[in-house]
Design a protein around this motif. Structure first.
Motif, PDB file in Angstrom:
ATOM      1  N   GLY A 119       0.812  -1.213   0.000  1.00  0.00           N
ATOM      2  CA  GLY A 119       0.000   0.000   0.000  1.00  0.00           C
ATOM      3  C   GLY A 119       0.839   1.255   0.000  1.00  0.00           C
ATOM      4  N   ARG A 120       1.797   1.298   0.923  1.00  0.00           N
ATOM      5  CA  ARG A 120       2.698   2.442   1.005  1.00  0.00           C
ATOM      6  C   ARG A 120       3.518   2.585  -0.264  1.00  0.00           C
ATOM      7  NH1 ARG A 120       6.478   1.062   4.831  1.00  0.00           N
ATOM      8  NH2 ARG A 120       4.834  -0.411   5.323  1.00  0.00           N
ATOM      9  N   LEU A 121       3.989   1.456  -0.764  1.00  0.00           N
ATOM     10  CA  LEU A 121       4.815   1.493  -1.965  1.00  0.00           C
ATOM     11  C   LEU A 121       4.025   2.006  -3.164  1.00  0.00           C
ATOM     12  CD1 LEU A 121       6.702  -1.871  -1.384  1.00  0.00           C
ATOM     13  CD2 LEU A 121       7.760   0.387  -1.498  1.00  0.00           C
ATOM     14  N   GLU A 122       2.752   1.638  -3.241  1.00  0.00           N
ATOM     15  CA  GLU A 122       1.929   2.160  -4.337  1.00  0.00           C
ATOM     16  C   GLU A 122       1.784   3.672  -4.246  1.00  0.00           C
ATOM     17  OE1 GLU A 122      -2.658   1.910  -5.985  1.00  0.00           O
ATOM     18  OE2 GLU A 122      -1.704   0.078  -5.247  1.00  0.00           O
ATOM     19  N   MET A 952      11.363   0.317 -13.542  1.00  0.00           N
ATOM     20  CA  MET A 952      10.201   1.130 -13.848  1.00  0.00           C
ATOM     21  C   MET A 952       9.771   1.804 -12.555  1.00  0.00           C
ATOM     22  SD  MET A 952       6.565   0.043 -15.541  1.00  0.00           S
ATOM     23  CE  MET A 952       5.775  -0.435 -14.017  1.00  0.00           C
ATOM     24  N   CYS A 953       9.816   3.135 -12.534  1.00  0.00           N
ATOM     25  CA  CYS A 953       9.660   3.878 -11.287  1.00  0.00           C
ATOM     26  C   CYS A 953       8.517   4.876 -11.325  1.00  0.00           C
ATOM     27  CB  CYS A 953      10.964   4.590 -10.935  1.00  0.00           C
ATOM     28  SG  CYS A 953      12.335   3.453 -10.755  1.00  0.00           S
ATOM     29  N   SER A 954       7.552   4.670 -12.222  1.00  0.00           N
ATOM     30  CA  SER A 954       6.378   5.535 -12.264  1.00  0.00           C
ATOM     31  C   SER A 954       5.174   4.691 -12.655  1.00  0.00           C
ATOM     32  CB  SER A 954       6.576   6.692 -13.240  1.00  0.00           C
ATOM     33  OG  SER A 954       6.815   6.197 -14.538  1.00  0.00           O
ATOM     34  N   CYS A 955       4.002   5.290 -12.546  1.00  0.00           N
ATOM     35  CA  CYS A 955       2.757   4.559 -12.805  1.00  0.00           C
ATOM     36  C   CYS A 955       2.566   4.358 -14.300  1.00  0.00           C
ATOM     37  CB  CYS A 955       1.570   5.318 -12.224  1.00  0.00           C
ATOM     38  SG  CYS A 955       1.623   5.514 -10.446  1.00  0.00           S
ATOM     39  N   ILE A 956       2.946   3.211 -14.788  1.00  0.00           N
ATOM     40  CA  ILE A 956       2.751   2.875 -16.188  1.00  0.00           C
ATOM     41  C   ILE A 956       1.762   1.714 -16.236  1.00  0.00           C
ATOM     42  CG2 ILE A 956       3.860   2.010 -18.294  1.00  0.00           C
ATOM     43  CD1 ILE A 956       6.462   3.264 -17.296  1.00  0.00           C
TER      44      ILE A 956
END
Length: 967
Positions: A119-122, A952-956
């Protein structure tokens, strides 16, 4: 029945968990007759205090909150138009209640065990996406300490990645229109590293200077001006000079992104995204940069990997950059970041979405346009051509400026007053038309002018336009997560879904060695959100912050009593920043005494990884000293090194009790060796929870010590921050504590520059530690230390028949933590990681894994856990030991077993097909207590290597997630 009317319930009895009956049972297991006998066998007699702590009598929770409210009300909250990177903001109620005030979010640990932190990671991935979108950069980290330190990290990154033609360049240029506190911090950071900070007008800068390697610009600048730096950055790039831009996130909603101007890095603060000013913090600093710098990027990065079933899962990426692995070669010394605050800022962006943020930004800008038009109509000169929300107004004379200040403060408004005859006015999300009318009236009344127009009427005709190609044209926050949770009901459910994925102290003990995950009592947390603390600007006149000043003075006095030191600085806003500040204090002392050549720091091989990383950042050279076979500092080797480097010895960095969880008997001798050779002793206060009331750093012989207030003194960990790392010093070092360029922070006449952007660091969480000490009192704090040692030794004695305890003291006792050796299971194919993941199935977060010794677990129960919880954890560990035995004896497959497959999710257990060679019950309900309160990991074991190879470090969208080699 006769009753004692003065017998109030003690807060200590709520904080220290084991009751009298439990203590008696625990003492029998340990084999001692009393707690005091245990303490005498654990803490060396030569370092014991001979007097009780002299602290005020403890208050009950009710008494404390009542008296503390009176102190808080001594803070006078004026309308703040000061700006300088700090602005009033509206914290949405759904975020205030469900994140900031929610122990399910604020008591979690750093997400090293990613399977139970999804959850936190999201939300942190959302944060990184928000940053890359708004800044126009390619990659961002999951937060830094504040804007000033983030800017300094950009300077360090540019310095460490210089190209061949700039190898010898040492000059870093900072625009004079950057915020002054940022300039102050950068000067601090630069000097020990041999970097020359040049402050001036960027328009006159010679970009061809071969000594120049980097530049920092502010956008909008500290005067409120918005400048298109595109051509300037292009010219800098043509001369191989890197440019960082300190940018306001809310302004980037409507202004051209720095990445579109060609910036190499963008830094700043996410404070105005729904985080109170809090007299300076805590806030989430940010750092966004180009993809080419991903392996040099400071701080933590959240990335997407996959779990054992091939499903996407979040984790901390590229961890090999961190100090505990790289040590003195780490990208930075950052350990605690600002996760809780980054989560709040991220949630703010999710809740408002791109359209909501545009409404806020354009409305704030419109208020500034209304103010500019009104003041000009009143006859004042507004200097800004292009602006976002800050204006700089010229007045006739110093006398007029002072008169405006007098009238403004009478009407409880704070402006920014420059050295010349100008006044800064920064507006914010809470500003409305009535505030604009009030500001105009202040200027009119102070100068004898008459307001002959209706501000409200002007407001109805305001039109805004961003000139000079500075209007943002690119889209941002296009991912679905930012476009679907805009009703409070949906946002509430989204936050709850994320919270349910994370294990925190609301579920079970988190027994992390050196991290002291103890109770964060509700009564300690309540004042943090009081407006008297949250709505204070860090640069408000000190007389308006009398409550804060009283709090600081009392807390410093109490911490001096607890540590034995003579002075404290509350400025460092993390433990690692405290280490850095402490070393700088020693460094500045040596320089003042004509011994600036003293730059050797001795660090035992067992030290926290931040120690050598901080030493390098402070311009020191690290010499590692040996530990003996019992894990203690090798005194002979230390003495040899101290004598070898006596002419250049700066200091020793030592943790006490040791990182191995032992009160080393030779500590006084060790400190004396350093003093005899001209050095000073820096004590890492990570293990202060085993010292309070029994011994202290000054008694042991230390000269400086940082205290992790987020450990020993109850500030919650927040999932990886906030933290506070104030430093205490002996009297001759006190004049060299960190100062501040904007506000006198009450330190000595020889104070250095700032180490944090705000004068007192993350001031708004200091009430937590104040509350803890005030409610515990001296005896309660001492009993907390005793109880922490009791709990650790109880667990040691329950576990030692099943797991070897790696290091113990002279009498076989542990301090407040112990190291369990798991290396003996390696021949059977069982790694310490397997035990950590299997503990999730039992409902527990793993202890500290493979630190300070690879293949081990370091367990710290704290004083806040009762015997029943300690027993549940011990039962889990003993049950896991039996599962390991099944593998050792061939009863379970060496590869396909319950440990290697851990953790087990609900999804695989309820699936129609079950192919594993053990039962579903064994997988998820290994002990009876688990079924009564099951915590379900939401993903299976995560493939870390895959995540680093496919960064991958963003919401893709998942459909876009394809494997690609990147290293």
């Amino acid at each position: 029945m006769k009753i004692d009317l003065n017998n109030f319930e003690k807060f200590e009895e709520r904080h220290n968990s084991p009751n009298h009956t439990q203590i008696e049972e625990m003492l029998k297991v340990i084999g001692v007759a009393s707690v005091d006998e245990l303490i005498n066998e654990t803490v060396p007699a030569q370092i014991r205090l001979n007097k009780a702590l002299n602290l005020p009598a403890p208050q009950t929770e009710y008494q404390f909150l009542k008296s503390f409210k009176k102190l808080a009300q001594k803070n006078r909250i004026f309308k703040s138009y000061i700006g300088m990177g700090y602005y009033n903001t509206i914290v949405p109620g759904v975020i205030l209640r469900n994140i900031m005030e929610n122990p399910g979010w604020y008591t979690a640990y750093t997400p090293y065990q990613a399977e139970i932190a999804q959850g936190r990671l999201e939300m942190l991935l959302n944060f990184q996406t928000m940053l890359t979108d708004l800044t126009g950069m390619e990659i961002a980290n999951a937060s830094l300490l504040d804007e000033g330190t983030a800017a300094s990290e950009a300077m360090n990154l540019f310095f460490s990645t210089k190209k061949k033609d700039k190898k010898k360049a040492t000059k870093f240029f900072v625009s004079q229109t950057c915020h002054p506190q940022t300039i102050d911090v950068m000067i601090t950071r630069a000097e020990p590293l041999g970097i020359e900070v040049v402050v001036g007008d960027y328009n006159t800068l010679d970009l061809t200077d071969p000594e120049l390697f980097g530049i920092l610009l502010q956008y909008p600048d500290t005067n409120g001006e918005v400048i298109d730096y595109t051509d300037f950055i292009a010219n800098a790039a043509a001369n191989n000079v890197k440019v960082a831009v300190a940018a306001d996130l809310l302004a980037l909603v409507m202004l051209k992104a720095p990445g579109e101007m060609g910036a190499d890095a963008v830094v700043g603060s996410a404070q105005r995204f729904g985080v109170p000013m809090g007299y300076g913090g805590p806030h989430a600093g940010y750092f966004a940069t180009k993809d080419e710098y991903k392996r040099q990027l400071p701080g933590r990065i959240i990335g997407v990997s996959q779990d054992a079933d091939g499903n996407p899962a979040y984790r901390m990426a590229l961890q090999t950059r961190e100090q505990h692995i790289k040590r003195e070669k780490a990208t930075s010394n950052i350990c605690t970041a600002q996760v809780l605050l980054a989560v709040m800022a991220s949630a703010y962006a999710v809740y408002h979405g791109p359209q909501g943020l545009k409404r806020i930004a354009y409305r704030v800008h419109g208020m500034a346009a209304l103010l500019k038009q009104s003041l000009e109509q009143l006859g004042f000169e507004v200097n800004n051509k292009n602006f976002f929300e800050t204006l700089k107004v010229t007045v006739e004379s110093e006398e007029v400026k002072n008169n405006i200040r007098k009238v403004a403060e009478e009407r409880e408004s704070n402006f920014r007053y420059f050295a010349d005859n100008t006044i800064g006015i920064a507006l914010n999300q809470t500003t409305d038309v009535s505030h604009i009318a009030e500001i105009v009236q202040i200027f009119a009344d102070a100068t004898g002018k008459t307001v002959s127009f209706d501000v409200q009427a002007l407001a109805s005709d305001i039109e805004v336009a961003v000139e000079g190609g500075l209007q943002r044209t690119s889209d941002f926050l296009t991912h679905p997560v930012f476009n679907q949770y805009h009703s409070e009901h949906e946002m509430l459910r989204y936050l709850k879904r994320l919270e349910n994925k994370d294990l925190s102290l609301v579920h079970s003990m988190i027994s992390l060695g050196s991290c002291t995950m103890k109770l964060n009592a509700t009564a300690e947390m309540i004042p943090v959100t009081w407006p008297e603390f949250g709505q204070m600007h860090p640069f408000a006149p000190k007389e308006q912050a009398a409550g804060y000043q009283e709090l600081f003075a009392a807390l410093e006095q109490w911490l001096c009593e607890i540590t034995g030191f003579d002075a404290f600085s509350l400025q460092p806003n993390s433990g690692a920043n405290g280490e850095y500040a402490g070393l700088l204090t020693i460094r500045n002392y040596h320089i003042a005494n004509g011994e600036g050549h003293r730059d050797i720091v001795l660090i035992p091989s067992s030290a926290h990884g931040t120690n050598p990383a901080s030493a390098v950042l402070a311009g020191m050279k690290v010499v590692v000293t040996k530990c003996d076979e019992n894990g203690n500092i090798d005194v002979a080797d230390l003495k040899a090194r101290a004598e070898q480097y006596k002419d250049n010895l700066s200091s020793l960095m030592v943790t006490y009790p040791s990182t191995h969880g032992v009160f080393e008997e030779s500590i006084i001798e060790i400190c004396q060796i350093i003093h005899d050779n001209g050095g000073r002793v820096y004590m890492d206060g990570a293990n202060m929870n085993a010292q309070v009331g029994l011994t202290n750093p000054a008694t042991i012989g230390a000269d400086v010590c940082h205290l992790n207030l987020h450990k020993t003194f109850c500030i919650p960990h927040g999932g990886g921050g906030p933290g506070m790392g104030p430093i205490g010093v002996v009297s001759d070092l006190a004049p060299y504590l960190p100062g501040h360029a904007v506000i006198d922070n009450n330190v000595g006449e020889k104070a250095g520059h700032a180490v944090s952007a705000a004068p007192w660091g993350s001031a708004s969480i200091l009430p937590i530690s104040y509350a803890y000490i005030a409610m515990m009192g001296g005896e309660g704090l001492t009993n907390a230390t005793k109880t922490a040692i009791l709990n650790a030794n109880y667990m040691q004695n329950r576990l030692k028949e099943h797991f070897p305890i790696l290091y113990v003291g002279a009498n076989g006792r542990s301090a407040h933590e112990m190291i369990v050796d798991c290396r003996q299971f390696k021949p059977a194919g069982i790694e310490v990681e397997d035990i950590a993941k299997r503990l999730m199935d039992y409902g527990f977060h793993a202890p500290t894994v493979s630190f300070p010794v690879p293949g081990t677990m370091m367990i710290e129960p704290t004083e806040s856990e009762d015997k029943a919880e300690l027993d549940r954890f011990c039962d889990a560990m003993i049950s896991i030991r039996e599962e390991i035995r099944e593998v050792e004896e061939g009863k379970a497959d060496a590869v396909n077993n319950v440990l290697k497959n851990a953790p087990h999710t609900e999804a695989i257990v309820v699936a129609t097909e079950w192919t594993l060679p053990y039962s579903r019950e064994k997988a998820v309900y290994p002990l009876p207590y688990v079924s009564a309160n099951k915590f379900w990991p939401t993903v299976r074991r995560i493939d870390s290597v895959f995540g680093d190879r496919n960064l991958m470090c963003s919401c893709i969208p998942v459909s876009d997630y394809v494997e690609e080699e990147v290293i």
